[in-house]
Design an enzyme around this catalytic site. Structure first.
Site, PDB file in Angstrom:
ATOM      1  CD  GLU B  25      -3.153  -0.899   2.061  1.00 48.62           C
ATOM      2  OE1 GLU B  25      -3.307   0.198   2.621  1.00 48.62           O
ATOM      3  OE2 GLU B  25      -3.994  -1.828   2.123  1.00 48.62           O
ATOM      4  CG  HIS B  86      -7.856  -0.506  -0.572  1.00 52.62           C
ATOM      5  ND1 HIS B  86      -9.212  -0.463  -0.286  1.00 52.62           N
ATOM      6  CD2 HIS B  86      -7.239   0.062   0.502  1.00 52.62           C
ATOM      7  CE1 HIS B  86      -9.399   0.107   0.886  1.00 52.62           C
ATOM      8  NE2 HIS B  86      -8.224   0.452   1.384  1.00 52.62           N
ATOM      9  CG  ASP B  97      -9.378   2.374   4.776  1.00 56.28           C
ATOM     10  OD1 ASP B  97      -8.173   2.527   5.048  1.00 56.28           O
ATOM     11  OD2 ASP B  97      -9.781   1.760   3.765  1.00 56.28           O
TER      12      ASP B  97
END
Lengths: 92, 147
Positions: B25, B86, B97
């Site tokens: 990420e 993602h 999140d």
């Protein structure tokens, strides 16, 4: 006077003011003065026990107050305090 | 709810960064001006500090947040929000999140599938602390994502 930089997400509780100046003697008093001036920010910076929320970090200049004298860290004129929210996430 | 509008250059830089970060990420901040719309003119990459599970989690160091706020003030810009990817997963917010989401911030999520950009979305918290989607447009009025 010391300056407290308000993080962008919390500025809606300070009339969009980006910073706050205070004559407070230490970090805890400075954050308390900020929430006194802007009561709506209080619940975002203090927990129910009146302690600074543990997911917030406070930096004095480029240093974490946790490696200084924590909330009792003294403030001088021209000091700059930053309130820092935890920024994280991910698909997990 | 305001549109989030990126310049071509800002969105290209963000996508390039997140493709390069794959399969980890990637994350960063974006800046611009908030008026009737959120006009994004610049992105700045930040190192993902999560070293144990960077394929699934991102974390931004507190000092990098301090620098981001400082950069916005010094350049007369608004710090509009945070972006992250993602990898091989939809561009929708996860429970993680939501757990870390701040009010009054935009969260751009880019789905990178097999190393390529698959979708881009933007989210913000409503008054009930639930994510709502913000429309994302580039600067030629083309909606790039409509999940």
């Amino acid at each position: 006077m010391a300056k407290v930089i308000i993080p962008t997400p919390l500025r809606k509780f300070t009339d969009n003011q980006a910073s706050f100046e205070t004559n407070s003697e230490n970090v805890y008093e400075a954050i308390k003065a900020l929430s006194g001036a802007f009561p709506e920010i209080q619940k975002h910076v203090f927990d129910e026990q009146g302690q600074i929320r543990n997911f917030l970090r406070i930096y004095l200049g480029d240093e974490d107050i946790n490696v200084l004298d924590k909330e009792k860290t003294s403030l001088k004129a021209d000091d700059v305090l930053s309130i820092i929210p935890a920024i994280a996430g991910g698909k997990n | 709810m305001k549109e989030v509008r990126f310049t071509d250059q800002a969105i290209e830089e963000m996508h390039k960064h997140l493709v390069a970060s794959y399969p980890h990420e990637g994350c960063g901040f974006f800046y611009g001006k908030i008026g009737d719309r959120k006009e994004v003119v610049e992105i700045r990459e930040v190192e993902n500090q999560n070293k144990t599970n960077p394929e699934r989690i991102f974390e931004i160091a507190p000092i990098d947040y301090v620098k981001a706020e400082r950069y916005a003030i010094e350049n007369d810009l608004d710090l509009i929000g945070v972006y992250h990817s993602h990898p091989d997963h939809p561009a929708v917010p996860s429970p993680t999140d939501l757990k870390f989401a701040q009010p009054n911030f935009s969260y751009v999520i880019v789905s990178i599938v097999k190393g390529e950009v698959a979708a881009t979305s933007s989210w913000t918290l409503n008054e009930s602390n639930k994510f709502i989607q913000e429309p994302v447009f580039d600067n030629v009025e083309k909606q790039i994502t409509n999940l």
